[in-house]
Motif scaffolding. Sequence first.
Motif, PDB file in Angstrom:
ATOM      1  N   THR A  92     -47.206 123.836 153.287  1.00  0.00           N
ATOM      2  CA  THR A  92     -46.185 122.986 153.549  1.00  0.00           C
ATOM      3  C   THR A  92     -44.987 124.086 153.944  1.00  0.00           C
ATOM      4  O   THR A  92     -45.075 125.049 154.077  1.00  0.00           O
ATOM      5  CB  THR A  92     -45.643 122.364 152.220  1.00  0.00           C
ATOM      6  OG1 THR A  92     -44.954 123.286 151.192  1.00  0.00           O
ATOM      7  CG2 THR A  92     -46.752 121.633 151.514  1.00  0.00           C
ATOM      8  N   HIS A  94     -41.523 122.865 153.395  1.00  0.00           N
ATOM      9  CA  HIS A  94     -40.484 122.723 152.697  1.00  0.00           C
ATOM     10  C   HIS A  94     -40.550 122.034 151.198  1.00  0.00           C
ATOM     11  O   HIS A  94     -41.599 121.438 150.914  1.00  0.00           O
ATOM     12  CB  HIS A  94     -39.408 121.689 153.490  1.00  0.00           C
ATOM     13  CG  HIS A  94     -40.014 120.401 154.102  1.00  0.00           C
ATOM     14  ND1 HIS A  94     -39.987 119.500 153.215  1.00  0.00           N
ATOM     15  CD2 HIS A  94     -40.609 120.119 155.233  1.00  0.00           C
ATOM     16  CE1 HIS A  94     -40.612 118.207 153.971  1.00  0.00           C
ATOM     17  NE2 HIS A  94     -41.098 118.834 154.933  1.00  0.00           N
ATOM     18  N   ASP A  95     -39.212 121.870 150.597  1.00  0.00           N
ATOM     19  CA  ASP A  95     -39.518 121.279 149.181  1.00  0.00           C
ATOM     20  C   ASP A  95     -40.051 120.097 149.155  1.00  0.00           C
ATOM     21  O   ASP A  95     -40.685 119.920 148.259  1.00  0.00           O
ATOM     22  CB  ASP A  95     -38.198 121.488 148.468  1.00  0.00           C
ATOM     23  CG  ASP A  95     -38.138 121.640 147.076  1.00  0.00           C
ATOM     24  OD1 ASP A  95     -38.949 122.179 146.502  1.00  0.00           O
ATOM     25  OD2 ASP A  95     -37.269 120.923 146.593  1.00  0.00           O
ATOM     26  N   GLU A  96     -39.562 119.116 149.928  1.00  0.00           N
ATOM     27  CA  GLU A  96     -40.161 117.792 149.629  1.00  0.00           C
ATOM     28  C   GLU A  96     -41.481 117.709 149.789  1.00  0.00           C
ATOM     29  O   GLU A  96     -42.222 116.900 149.106  1.00  0.00           O
ATOM     30  CB  GLU A  96     -39.336 116.902 150.644  1.00  0.00           C
ATOM     31  CG  GLU A  96     -39.650 115.401 150.525  1.00  0.00           C
ATOM     32  CD  GLU A  96     -38.960 114.437 151.481  1.00  0.00           C
ATOM     33  OE1 GLU A  96     -39.432 113.318 151.643  1.00  0.00           O
ATOM     34  OE2 GLU A  96     -37.657 114.750 151.673  1.00  0.00           O
TER      35      GLU A  96
END
Length: 135
Positions: A92, A94-96
Motif C-alpha cells: 500500500t 498510504h494509511d487508509e
Amino acid sequence: MFDTKIAYIVRNDLPIWQRLNVVAFLATGIAASAPEIMGAPYVDALGRQYGNMSGQPMLIFEADVAGLQTVQRKGFERELTMIPYVHAMFSTGHDEANREVFLAEDAENMNLVGLGLRGPKKMVDKVIKGLALHG
C-alpha cells in the motif's frame, strides 16, 4: 524502574530493510498509544533543540509467522496494547489503504510481519517468553 515493558517482534524471514521499516512504524504506534513514555526534547551544547523520543527502553525480538500469531493470541488474552503490521501493508502507499488491507485479513490467521507490545512488565515477559532477541 519501569512497571511497563515495550517489545517489538519482527518476522525473521524479511529482508533487513523491511524489518527496520516495520519496527519504525510499530514504534510510532506505541508512542501514539502511550504518550506518557515520551521524554523531553533534546538540546545540544549550542542550545539547538531537537525532537523528543521515548524515555523507556524497547527490545526487539524475532519470530516466524506462527510465533507472531502466538504472541498476538497471548497478547489479546492478557489485554496488552498491540500494534500490528501485516504483509499486505507492504503493497500500500498510504494509511487508509493500510487499514483496508488489514481489515481484509483473516483475523484468526493474520499474515503478521510485526507486532508492537506494551503492558505490565510481567505480562509482556510471559507473552514473549522463548523468543530470541533480534540478531
